[in-house]
Design an enzyme around this catalytic site. Structure first.
Site, PDB file in Angstrom:
ATOM      1  N   ASP B  33      12.745  50.925  71.199  1.00 52.77           N
ATOM      2  CA  ASP B  33      14.062  50.978  71.555  1.00 52.77           C
ATOM      3  C   ASP B  33      14.341  50.029  72.533  1.00 52.77           C
ATOM      4  O   ASP B  33      15.692  50.228  73.003  1.00 52.77           O
ATOM      5  CB  ASP B  33      14.209  52.367  72.166  1.00 52.77           C
ATOM      6  CG  ASP B  33      13.738  53.597  71.113  1.00 52.77           C
ATOM      7  OD1 ASP B  33      14.173  53.575  69.802  1.00 52.77           O
ATOM      8  OD2 ASP B  33      13.074  54.285  71.645  1.00 52.77           O
ATOM      9  N   HIS B  34      13.691  49.149  72.848  1.00 52.10           N
ATOM     10  CA  HIS B  34      14.040  48.081  73.906  1.00 52.10           C
ATOM     11  C   HIS B  34      13.755  46.764  73.434  1.00 52.10           C
ATOM     12  O   HIS B  34      12.956  46.029  73.813  1.00 52.10           O
ATOM     13  CB  HIS B  34      13.043  48.285  75.135  1.00 52.10           C
ATOM     14  CG  HIS B  34      13.704  47.593  76.534  1.00 52.10           C
ATOM     15  ND1 HIS B  34      13.427  46.344  76.563  1.00 52.10           N
ATOM     16  CD2 HIS B  34      14.500  48.032  77.420  1.00 52.10           C
ATOM     17  CE1 HIS B  34      13.885  45.789  77.843  1.00 52.10           C
ATOM     18  NE2 HIS B  34      14.563  46.883  78.457  1.00 52.10           N
TER      19      HIS B  34
END
Lengths: 128, 177
Positions: B33-34
């Site tokens: 998610d990053h």
């Protein structure tokens, strides 16, 4: 031996870097814990920066003699006794203890340590 | 999941410096998610890696017998993005060590490229910590396991250049609370 102004400027730089405060907040009368919000871990940072900046070695208890403040010979019921005050004067010739002596509650000592006290401490170390 | 943010040490010189590496993989959870579509290693975890490498080096100065915690991140600068498939090399150096704690400077590189610089302060919490919190915060056998995983005793040297020996440290389980 640097001048008083030079010592103050370097101490100010160390405090600005260590505490994230603005230049103009670091005045001679500002207290480290009260006005500049220094916490205990910050003192490690400040001492580290002063050692580098002035090429000095600061031993534990030199700037802040916590051994006296935790010694029951010198502290009773949270207050430093006369023998303790005498010991503090001996160990902290650089600090103005007059305000502390008026109400020698242990916690007050750290609260009342000023920028000027730090400058005096450095001058004291440099002249030793 | 364990909070391990270095893979292994390649150098560990007591009281001086250490080098540790961390390989960044797309399979690691933090990359998912990053960021979506452009995975990069979070700089907070790069900082944690540098802090872990420095923390173990500092902890050795107290014989691996006391709790050493990260007290202050006095400086942190990041210069690039670290992407999956790259390897971070953390270099940590003890600048000052005293009874109450230590100062460590750290860098992170990918290859020859400087990615991060940090100045970290560690606080030493003495043997009274267990009494203070009612229980030990760190079990010696967990620390021994971690030191073994990151190969401290395989590469570690003492100040005099001799090899570090696990038996020289109090890493046996002696307290069970």
């Amino acid at each position: 031996m640097p001048s008083e102004e030079e010592i103050f400027e370097k101490v100010r730089e160390a405090l600005v870097d260590a505490l994230g405060v603005d230049d103009d907040e670091v005045t001679p009368t500002a207290t480290l814990q009260g006005d500049l919000d220094a916490e205990s871990i910050d003192f490690l940072d400040i001492v580290f920066r002063l050692e580098k900046s002035f090429d000095i070695k600061i031993e534990r208890g030199e700037l802040f003699p916590e051994d006296i403040l935790t010694d029951t010979e010198f502290v009773q019921e949270g207050r430093v006794n006369e023998a303790g005050i005498a010991k503090l004067r001996e160990r902290m010739p650089f600090a103005d203890l007059s305000k502390f002596e008026a109400d020698p509650i242990v916690q007050n000592l750290g609260q009342q340590l000023t920028v000027q006290d730090m400058c005096n401490f450095v001058a004291h170390k440099l002249s030793a | 999941m364990r909070w391990f943010w270095i893979d292994r040490f390649t150098e560990f010189v007591c009281g001086s410096h250490a080098v540790a590496v961390k390989s960044v993989s797309l399979s690691e959870g933090q990359m998912h998610d990053h960021f979506i579509g452009y995975p990069i290693m979070p700089n907070s975890l790069v900082t944690e890696g540098m802090a872990q490498a420095g923390g173990l080096l500092v902890s050795e100065q107290y014989g691996f017998g006391e709790l050493v915690v990260l007290g202050k991140l006095a400086k942190a600068k990041f210069h690039t993005c670290v992407r999956p498939g790259e390897t971070l090399t953390y270099r940590v150096k003890i600048d000052s060590v005293r009874d109450s704690g230590a100062a460590v400077t750290a860098t992170a590189h990918v290859g020859d490229t400087l990615h991060a610089e940090a100045l970290l302060f560690y606080a030493r919490l003495g043997e009274e910590t267990g009494d203070l919190f009612g229980a030990r915060l760190f079990r010696p056998r967990d620390l021994r396991h971690w030191l073994s995983l990151v190969r401290v005793f395989e590469v570690g040297l003492k100040e005099d250049g001799s090899r570090m020996q696990e038996r020289d440290y109090p890493l046996e389980e002696t307290v069970t609370n």
